[in-house]
Design an enzyme around this catalytic site. Structure first.
Site, PDB file in Angstrom:
ATOM      1  N   HIS A  10       0.782  -1.211   0.110  1.00 40.92           N
ATOM      2  CA  HIS A  10      -0.020  -0.146  -0.027  1.00 40.92           C
ATOM      3  C   HIS A  10       0.885   1.170  -0.019  1.00 40.92           C
ATOM      4  O   HIS A  10       2.017   1.078   0.265  1.00 40.92           O
ATOM      5  CB  HIS A  10      -0.786   0.103   1.271  1.00 40.92           C
ATOM      6  CG  HIS A  10      -0.137   0.129   2.582  1.00 40.92           C
ATOM      7  ND1 HIS A  10       0.375  -0.922   3.114  1.00 40.92           N
ATOM      8  CD2 HIS A  10       0.288   1.081   3.284  1.00 40.92           C
ATOM      9  CE1 HIS A  10       0.952  -0.336   4.345  1.00 40.92           C
ATOM     10  NE2 HIS A  10       0.964   0.737   4.345  1.00 40.92           N
TER      11      HIS A  10
ATOM     12  N   SER B 268       0.932   4.886   1.999  1.00 39.33           N
ATOM     13  CA  SER B 268       0.333   5.417   3.306  1.00 39.33           C
ATOM     14  C   SER B 268      -0.145   6.797   2.970  1.00 39.33           C
ATOM     15  O   SER B 268       0.801   7.496   2.288  1.00 39.33           O
ATOM     16  CB  SER B 268       1.277   5.305   4.588  1.00 39.33           C
ATOM     17  OG  SER B 268       1.482   4.024   4.723  1.00 39.33           O
TER      18      SER B 268
ATOM     19  N   TYR C 246       3.622  12.901   7.923  1.00 37.13           N
ATOM     20  CA  TYR C 246       4.829  13.293   8.079  1.00 37.13           C
ATOM     21  C   TYR C 246       5.355  14.498   7.301  1.00 37.13           C
ATOM     22  O   TYR C 246       4.750  14.605   6.068  1.00 37.13           O
ATOM     23  CB  TYR C 246       5.923  12.055   7.627  1.00 37.13           C
ATOM     24  CG  TYR C 246       5.608  10.901   8.504  1.00 37.13           C
ATOM     25  CD1 TYR C 246       6.177  10.667   9.747  1.00 37.13           C
ATOM     26  CD2 TYR C 246       5.031   9.916   7.754  1.00 37.13           C
ATOM     27  CE1 TYR C 246       5.795   9.647  10.617  1.00 37.13           C
ATOM     28  CE2 TYR C 246       4.756   8.587   8.619  1.00 37.13           C
ATOM     29  CZ  TYR C 246       5.143   8.534   9.836  1.00 37.13           C
ATOM     30  OH  TYR C 246       5.034   7.419  10.428  1.00 37.13           O
TER      31      TYR C 246
ATOM     32  N   ASP D 275       7.925  15.785   6.141  1.00 36.60           N
ATOM     33  CA  ASP D 275       9.009  15.204   5.085  1.00 36.60           C
ATOM     34  C   ASP D 275       8.625  14.330   4.305  1.00 36.60           C
ATOM     35  O   ASP D 275       9.075  12.895   4.397  1.00 36.60           O
ATOM     36  CB  ASP D 275      10.560  15.224   5.303  1.00 36.60           C
ATOM     37  CG  ASP D 275      11.024  16.377   6.005  1.00 36.60           C
ATOM     38  OD1 ASP D 275      10.917  17.523   5.467  1.00 36.60           O
ATOM     39  OD2 ASP D 275      12.027  16.206   6.960  1.00 36.60           O
TER      40      ASP D 275
ATOM     41  N   SER E  86       7.352  11.233   1.801  1.00 34.80           N
ATOM     42  CA  SER E  86       8.084  10.414   0.730  1.00 34.80           C
ATOM     43  C   SER E  86       7.163   9.548   0.527  1.00 34.80           C
ATOM     44  O   SER E  86       7.179   8.216   1.197  1.00 34.80           O
ATOM     45  CB  SER E  86       9.543   9.863   1.197  1.00 34.80           C
ATOM     46  OG  SER E  86      10.011   9.195  -0.082  1.00 34.80           O
TER      47      SER E  86
ATOM     48  N   HIS F  13       5.653   6.003  -0.935  1.00 30.85           N
ATOM     49  CA  HIS F  13       6.212   4.848  -1.500  1.00 30.85           C
ATOM     50  C   HIS F  13       5.334   3.811  -0.985  1.00 30.85           C
ATOM     51  O   HIS F  13       4.587   3.774  -0.208  1.00 30.85           O
ATOM     52  CB  HIS F  13       7.699   4.818  -0.637  1.00 30.85           C
ATOM     53  CG  HIS F  13       7.588   4.473   0.674  1.00 30.85           C
ATOM     54  ND1 HIS F  13       7.556   5.760   1.651  1.00 30.85           N
ATOM     55  CD2 HIS F  13       7.723   3.517   1.593  1.00 30.85           C
ATOM     56  CE1 HIS F  13       7.336   5.276   2.881  1.00 30.85           C
ATOM     57  NE2 HIS F  13       7.446   3.974   2.887  1.00 30.85           N
ATOM     58  N   ILE F  14       5.972   2.769  -1.758  1.00 34.08           N
ATOM     59  CA  ILE F  14       5.293   1.273  -1.640  1.00 34.08           C
ATOM     60  C   ILE F  14       6.237   0.569  -0.921  1.00 34.08           C
ATOM     61  O   ILE F  14       7.174  -0.052  -1.496  1.00 34.08           O
ATOM     62  CB  ILE F  14       4.845   0.477  -2.689  1.00 34.08           C
ATOM     63  CG1 ILE F  14       3.766   1.537  -3.460  1.00 34.08           C
ATOM     64  CG2 ILE F  14       4.330  -0.983  -2.659  1.00 34.08           C
ATOM     65  CD1 ILE F  14       3.464   0.961  -4.808  1.00 34.08           C
ATOM     66  N   SER F  15       6.184   0.173   0.471  1.00 38.76           N
ATOM     67  CA  SER F  15       7.363  -0.669   0.962  1.00 38.76           C
ATOM     68  C   SER F  15       7.094  -2.026   0.823  1.00 38.76           C
ATOM     69  O   SER F  15       5.852  -2.822   0.776  1.00 38.76           O
ATOM     70  CB  SER F  15       7.175  -0.461   2.649  1.00 38.76           C
ATOM     71  OG  SER F  15       7.604   0.851   2.925  1.00 38.76           O
TER      72      SER F  15
END
Length: 253
Positions: free
Chosen positions: A108, A110, A190, A192, A194, A196-198
């Site tokens: 996913h 976030s 957050y 900063d 970023s 992303h897809i972990s």
């Protein structure tokens, strides 16, 4: 004396009757206050049960906050289902890593931190997300490079595929959700950011050693995406929110 004895006997019997009635009333009150089994089941925690998390039951993972009755773990996110080819590429990364870890099965992007939501907030909170999503158009984001991330507690490190947000659609969404979160005095996303897809995680803070191999991993990903262009883009058609063990899906326009 006989009269006094009768008075004492009456008084004693009367007290016992009142005590019995009180116990019956207390029993009725307890029964009335007991939550229905359906609610307890949906919540995932039975009444009066203290949940003690053992990291050994979760591959060594440690909860960020204690589980308490009435609190619901909540996350707003974009669900992502990779193609079989991309998932195969993710698994191939394991052989190139200097640390041991696991590939993440449910992927996913976030759009919020992991939050703690009070039970009586759920209905209005869900309605707030629904209203926000109804006015938002579907959009597309692009996958670009591999980056390393670590949680705030420094207990887990992740590898993720960065999501390029050229049109600032993700940023706009998180700002809308941040405004909603502020109404409940919940932390915003957050600063900063970023997106992303972990896809991989390991225990501890392993940022230093994983950063050393980001360049070859990114080269490998870019080669894969060049050969499989359809995997380079994510079509965002809905937003999801998981509260406890229940998932809500909100369609975009």
């Amino acid at each position: 004396m006989t009269g006094l004895h009768l008075i004492q006997t009456y008084s004693s019997d009367s007290d016992e009757d009142e005590h019995d009635e009180t116990r019956k009333d207390d029993h009725k009150i307890v029964n009335k206050l007991t939550l229905p089994a359906s609610i307890l089941s949906w919540k995932g925690v039975t009444s009066n049960e203290e949940v003690i998390d053992d990291p050994l039951d979760h591959d060594g993972r440690i909860r960020s906050f204690k589980h308490e009755r009435g609190n619901w773990t909540t996350l707003i996110y974009i669900n992502y289902a990779p193609s079989d080819c991309l998932y195969t590429w993710m698994k191939s990364v394991l052989n190139k890593l200097p640390v041991e870890g696991n590939i993440i099965s449910n992927l996913h992007i976030s759009l919020s931190r992991t939050l703690v939501l009070k039970f009586h907030w759920i209905e209005s909170f869900v309605e707030g997300i629904k209203l926000a999503c109804h006015s938002f158009n579907k959009f597309i984001i692009q996958l670009t490079d591999v980056r390393v991330y670590c949680n705030e507690e420094r207990t887990r490190t992740f590898l993720g595929i960065y999501c390029q947000d050229e049109d600032k659609m993700l940023k706009c969404l998180t700002e809308i959700f941040d405004n909603l979160l502020a109404e409940y005095q919940l932390p915003s996303f957050y600063k900063d950011t970023s997106y992303h897809i972990s896809f991989f995680w390991c225990l501890g803070d392993k940022q230093a050693c994983l950063k050393e191999i980001l360049s070859p991993l990114t080269s490998s990903l870019n080669k894969f995406l060049a050969e499989n262009m359809e995997d380079a883009y994510v079509h965002v058609n809905d937003i999801q929110c998981k509260i406890g063990n229940k998932c809500y899906i909100f369609k975009l326009k």
